[in-house]
Scaffold this motif. Structure first.
Motif, PDB file in Angstrom:
ATOM      1  N   MET A  34      42.635  48.667  40.704  1.00 30.27           N
ATOM      2  CA  MET A  34      41.234  48.680  40.331  1.00 30.27           C
ATOM      3  C   MET A  34      40.575  47.482  41.000  1.00 30.27           C
ATOM      4  O   MET A  34      41.062  46.366  40.888  1.00 30.27           O
ATOM      5  N   PRO A  35      39.478  47.712  41.708  1.00 29.04           N
ATOM      6  CA  PRO A  35      38.798  46.597  42.347  1.00 29.04           C
ATOM      7  C   PRO A  35      38.193  45.660  41.312  1.00 29.04           C
ATOM      8  O   PRO A  35      37.691  46.093  40.283  1.00 29.04           O
ATOM      9  N   ARG A  36      38.249  44.388  41.592  1.00 26.67           N
ATOM     10  CA  ARG A  36      37.712  43.381  40.678  1.00 26.67           C
ATOM     11  C   ARG A  36      36.489  42.721  41.310  1.00 26.67           C
ATOM     12  O   ARG A  36      36.436  42.521  42.515  1.00 26.67           O
ATOM     13  N   LYS A  37      35.547  42.368  40.477  1.00 28.65           N
ATOM     14  CA  LYS A  37      34.382  41.625  40.941  1.00 28.65           C
ATOM     15  C   LYS A  37      34.779  40.168  41.132  1.00 28.65           C
ATOM     16  O   LYS A  37      35.692  39.680  40.485  1.00 28.65           O
ATOM     17  N   SER A  38      34.047  39.499  41.985  1.00 25.39           N
ATOM     18  CA  SER A  38      34.314  38.074  42.167  1.00 25.39           C
ATOM     19  C   SER A  38      33.550  37.240  41.135  1.00 25.39           C
ATOM     20  O   SER A  38      33.863  36.086  40.925  1.00 25.39           O
ATOM     21  N   HIS A  39      32.542  37.853  40.497  1.00 19.96           N
ATOM     22  CA  HIS A  39      31.733  37.121  39.520  1.00 19.96           C
ATOM     23  C   HIS A  39      31.453  38.025  38.318  1.00 19.96           C
ATOM     24  O   HIS A  39      30.993  39.145  38.478  1.00 19.96           O
ATOM     25  N   TYR A  40      31.764  37.537  37.138  1.00 18.15           N
ATOM     26  CA  TYR A  40      31.496  38.278  35.914  1.00 18.15           C
ATOM     27  C   TYR A  40      30.335  37.610  35.186  1.00 18.15           C
ATOM     28  O   TYR A  40      30.228  36.386  35.179  1.00 18.15           O
ATOM     29  N   GLY A  49      31.944  37.511  28.995  1.00 20.59           N
ATOM     30  CA  GLY A  49      33.283  37.913  28.573  1.00 20.59           C
ATOM     31  C   GLY A  49      33.426  39.409  28.406  1.00 20.59           C
ATOM     32  O   GLY A  49      34.484  39.985  28.695  1.00 20.59           O
ATOM     33  N   LEU A  50      32.376  40.072  27.955  1.00 24.58           N
ATOM     34  CA  LEU A  50      32.428  41.532  27.805  1.00 24.58           C
ATOM     35  C   LEU A  50      32.610  42.202  29.157  1.00 24.58           C
ATOM     36  O   LEU A  50      33.360  43.171  29.290  1.00 24.58           O
ATOM     37  N   ASP A  51      31.967  41.688  30.172  1.00 23.86           N
ATOM     38  CA  ASP A  51      32.110  42.192  31.529  1.00 23.86           C
ATOM     39  C   ASP A  51      33.569  42.090  31.979  1.00 23.86           C
ATOM     40  O   ASP A  51      34.117  43.012  32.588  1.00 23.86           O
ATOM     41  N   ILE A  52      34.213  40.990  31.643  1.00 19.52           N
ATOM     42  CA  ILE A  52      35.621  40.783  31.984  1.00 19.52           C
ATOM     43  C   ILE A  52      36.496  41.784  31.231  1.00 19.52           C
ATOM     44  O   ILE A  52      37.365  42.437  31.814  1.00 19.52           O
ATOM     45  N   ALA A  53      36.271  41.914  29.932  1.00 14.55           N
ATOM     46  CA  ALA A  53      37.066  42.842  29.118  1.00 14.55           C
ATOM     47  C   ALA A  53      36.916  44.275  29.609  1.00 14.55           C
ATOM     48  O   ALA A  53      37.901  45.015  29.712  1.00 14.55           O
ATOM     49  N   LEU A  54      35.691  44.668  29.937  1.00 13.25           N
ATOM     50  CA  LEU A  54      35.464  46.035  30.403  1.00 13.25           C
ATOM     51  C   LEU A  54      36.098  46.295  31.768  1.00 13.25           C
ATOM     52  O   LEU A  54      36.441  47.432  32.084  1.00 13.25           O
ATOM     53  N   ALA A  55      36.288  45.252  32.552  1.00 19.09           N
ATOM     54  CA  ALA A  55      36.992  45.410  33.825  1.00 19.09           C
ATOM     55  C   ALA A  55      38.435  45.846  33.594  1.00 19.09           C
ATOM     56  O   ALA A  55      39.022  46.555  34.407  1.00 19.09           O
ATOM     57  N   VAL A  56      39.001  45.451  32.454  1.00 21.16           N
ATOM     58  CA  VAL A  56      40.390  45.808  32.129  1.00 21.16           C
ATOM     59  C   VAL A  56      40.464  47.110  31.344  1.00 21.16           C
ATOM     60  O   VAL A  56      41.320  47.951  31.602  1.00 21.16           O
ATOM     61  N   ILE A  57      39.571  47.312  30.375  1.00 20.63           N
ATOM     62  CA  ILE A  57      39.686  48.478  29.486  1.00 20.63           C
ATOM     63  C   ILE A  57      38.599  49.513  29.691  1.00 20.63           C
ATOM     64  O   ILE A  57      38.470  50.441  28.900  1.00 20.63           O
TER      65      ILE A  57
END
Length: 118
Positions: A1-7, A10-18
């Motif tokens: 899954m591609p990851r952003k370089s800037h979140y 914290g919700l943005d980070i969590a949603l990147a995983v789930i």
């Protein structure tokens, strides 16, 4: 899954995983137990086999679950949450509780589901 370089938070980070419909449900149903693929397929109602395979692969790549392949015939593989995954499962518990408390209200607001597995 591609990851952003800037979140942005914290919700943005969590949603990147789930992110998505199925990953939180898979995490919920693992709930600290080892489960085999067929058991997860039965528990996560409505998910296709193809999508379950991909979601499990993504969660394993992200370090949320561990895949155990016993290299037996017939094949035996099971999945369990890692320590990282257990911490994520704990974080999801208040959201699950919110859903239970608001089940009736959300049921009246809910839009018709699509048949897409996304």
């Amino acid at each position: 899954m591609p990851r952003k370089s800037h979140y942005t938070c914290g919700l943005d980070i969590a949603l990147a995983v789930i992110g998505g419909k199925w990953k939180p449900l898979i995490i919920f149903h693992l709930g600290g137990e080892r489960r085999r693929f067929g058991e997860l397929k039965r528990l996560v109602e409505g998910i296709s086999e193809k999508v379950l395979i991909q979601q499990l692969r993504d969660l394993a790549e992200d370090g949320v679950i561990a895949r155990h392949d016993y290299r037996e015939v017939p094949p035996r593989v099971d999945y369990e949450l890692t320590a990282f995954g257990l911490s994520l499962a704990e974080a999801l518990k208040p959201l699950c509780a919110w859903g239970e408390v608001n089940r009736k209200e959300v049921g009246t607001l809910q839009r018709p589901e699509t048949t897409k597995d996304a």
